[in-house]
Design an enzyme around this catalytic site. Structure first.
Site, short mmCIF file in Angstrom:
data_model
loop_
_atom_site.label_atom_id
_atom_site.label_comp_id
_atom_site.label_asym_id
_atom_site.label_seq_id
_atom_site.Cartn_x
_atom_site.Cartn_y
_atom_site.Cartn_z
N HIS A 174 52.18 39.17 21.76
CA HIS A 174 52.20 37.84 21.14
C HIS A 174 50.92 37.63 20.32
CE1 HIS A 174 54.70 36.69 24.90
NE2 HIS A 174 55.54 36.74 23.90
N SER A 220 57.04 39.84 28.47
CA SER A 220 56.34 39.18 29.58
C SER A 220 56.93 39.66 30.92
CB SER A 220 56.47 37.67 29.46
OG SER A 220 55.87 37.24 28.27
N ARG A 280 60.53 43.03 17.67
CA ARG A 280 59.98 44.24 18.30
C ARG A 280 60.84 45.46 18.02
NH1 ARG A 280 60.03 41.65 24.03
NH2 ARG A 280 61.77 40.68 22.93
N LYS A 327 64.33 29.54 32.20
CA LYS A 327 63.76 30.63 33.00
C LYS A 327 62.73 30.04 33.96
CE LYS A 327 63.59 33.79 29.01
NZ LYS A 327 62.65 34.49 28.14
N1 COA Z 1 55.26 40.89 21.91
C1 COA Z 1 55.55 40.93 23.20
N2 COA Z 1 56.58 40.28 23.77
C2 COA Z 1 57.34 39.54 22.96
C3 COA Z 1 57.10 39.44 21.59
C4 COA Z 1 56.02 40.17 21.06
N3 COA Z 1 55.73 40.16 19.77
N4 COA Z 1 58.03 38.65 21.06
C5 COA Z 1 58.81 38.25 22.06
N5 COA Z 1 58.39 38.79 23.21
C6 COA Z 1 59.04 38.66 24.52
C7 COA Z 1 58.62 37.52 25.33
O1 COA Z 1 57.55 37.83 26.15
C8 COA Z 1 59.86 37.25 26.14
O2 COA Z 1 59.92 38.17 27.19
P1 COA Z 1 60.59 37.77 28.56
O3 COA Z 1 62.01 37.47 28.27
O4 COA Z 1 60.36 38.97 29.33
O5 COA Z 1 59.84 36.57 29.04
C9 COA Z 1 60.99 37.56 25.18
O6 COA Z 1 60.43 38.44 24.27
C10 COA Z 1 61.52 36.39 24.40
O7 COA Z 1 60.58 35.40 24.45
P2 COA Z 1 60.26 34.22 23.50
O8 COA Z 1 59.78 34.69 22.20
O9 COA Z 1 59.36 33.34 24.25
O10 COA Z 1 61.65 33.62 23.24
P3 COA Z 1 62.51 32.76 24.17
O11 COA Z 1 63.86 33.30 23.97
O12 COA Z 1 62.02 32.65 25.54
O13 COA Z 1 62.32 31.33 23.50
C11 COA Z 1 62.42 29.69 21.72
C12 COA Z 1 62.54 31.14 22.16
C13 COA Z 1 61.44 28.92 22.54
C14 COA Z 1 61.90 29.77 20.30
C15 COA Z 1 63.83 29.09 21.74
O14 COA Z 1 64.39 29.23 23.02
C16 COA Z 1 63.85 27.62 21.36
O15 COA Z 1 63.57 27.28 20.24
N6 COA Z 1 64.22 26.75 22.28
C17 COA Z 1 64.30 25.30 22.06
C18 COA Z 1 65.74 24.81 22.11
C19 COA Z 1 66.41 24.99 20.78
O16 COA Z 1 65.96 24.53 19.76
N7 COA Z 1 67.57 25.69 20.78
C20 COA Z 1 68.34 25.91 19.60
C21 COA Z 1 67.88 27.12 18.82
S1 COA Z 1 68.58 28.59 19.48
#
Ligand code: COA
Length: 165
Positions: free
Chosen positions: A16, A127, A89, A40
């Site tokens: 990140h 993560s 990724r 989660k």
């Molecule tokens: N390096 C390392 N890990 C990475 C990464 C990077 N560059 N990019 C993503 N990841 C990992 C994260 O650690 C996470 O791992 P985990 O699942 O093991 O915890 C995974 O990839 C995805 O994580 P994240 O980027 O936090 O995405 P998410 O799916 O948890 O959340 C939001 C994404 C918050 C942007 C999205 O859920 C959101 O906008 N929610 C609000 C509700 C909404 O508007 N919904 C409608 C739109 S779909």
């Protein structure tokens, strides 16, 4: 230009940070936003995630760490954000990310998403993977900021992490 890098950050990893640092160089200001209403159940509370991010990014004066709840597009509108940034990724991320970007755009036409390709060094990181390594006493040096590694070790030692990744 104002950008947002949203996520769950449970916890923030060096993957990140790589995206955040590259982004902060390209935009006037970057908001790193922790999602509050996450289905989660994690290792860290929202406040702890926010604090770990704030400490890890303390040297950047154009980065703000914030939290948001509800729809991302509502927060984007409220804060007048120009661009949503997400990291890719691997090809496997693409389908999910495309769905999210298109959903956001269908909800709010001005919601544009920009993708940064992860540094290959971090393309395998997530993560969950890091939490699993830490839980089994594996070495997470170089995968997370030192402060995050210490906080994870403390949670695990104190039995405050039930292994729910
Ligand atoms: N390096 C390392 N890990 C990475 C990464 C990077 N560059 N990019 C993503 N990841 C990992 C994260 O650690 C996470 O791992 P985990 O699942 O093991 O915890 C995974 O990839 C995805 O994580 P994240 O980027 O936090 O995405 P998410 O799916 O948890 O959340 C939001 C994404 C918050 C942007 C999205 O859920 C959101 O906008 N929610 C609000 C509700 C909404 O508007 N919904 C409608 C739109 S779909």
């Amino acid at each position: 230009m104002l950008a947002i890098y949203p996520g769950s950050f449970d916890p923030v990893t060096n993957g990140h940070l790589d995206i955040i640092e590259r982004c902060a160089k390209k935009f006037d200001k970057l908001i790193v936003a922790v999602l509050e209403n996450n289905s989660k159940t994690g290792m860290f509370s929202i406040k702890e995630r926010e604090d770990l991010l704030k400490y890890s990014l303390r040297d950047y004066d154009n980065i703000e760490v914030a939290t948001f709840s509800g729809l991302l597009v509502d927060y984007v509108k409220e804060r007048n954000i120009d661009i949503i940034v997400r990291g890719l990724r691997a090809i496997s991320d693409y389908e999910y990310e495309m769905q999210m970007a298109l959903t956001n755009k269908s909800l709010y036409d001005d919601a544009e998403t920009m993708f940064l390709i992860s540094n290959t060094q971090y393309s395998f990181l997530s993560s969950s993977v890091i939490k699993e390594i830490a839980m089994f006493n594996g070495d997470i040096t170089g995968l997370v900021p030192q402060i995050v590694g210490e906080a994870m070790e403390k949670k695990i030692k104190e039995g405050k992490f039930n292994g729910n990744i």
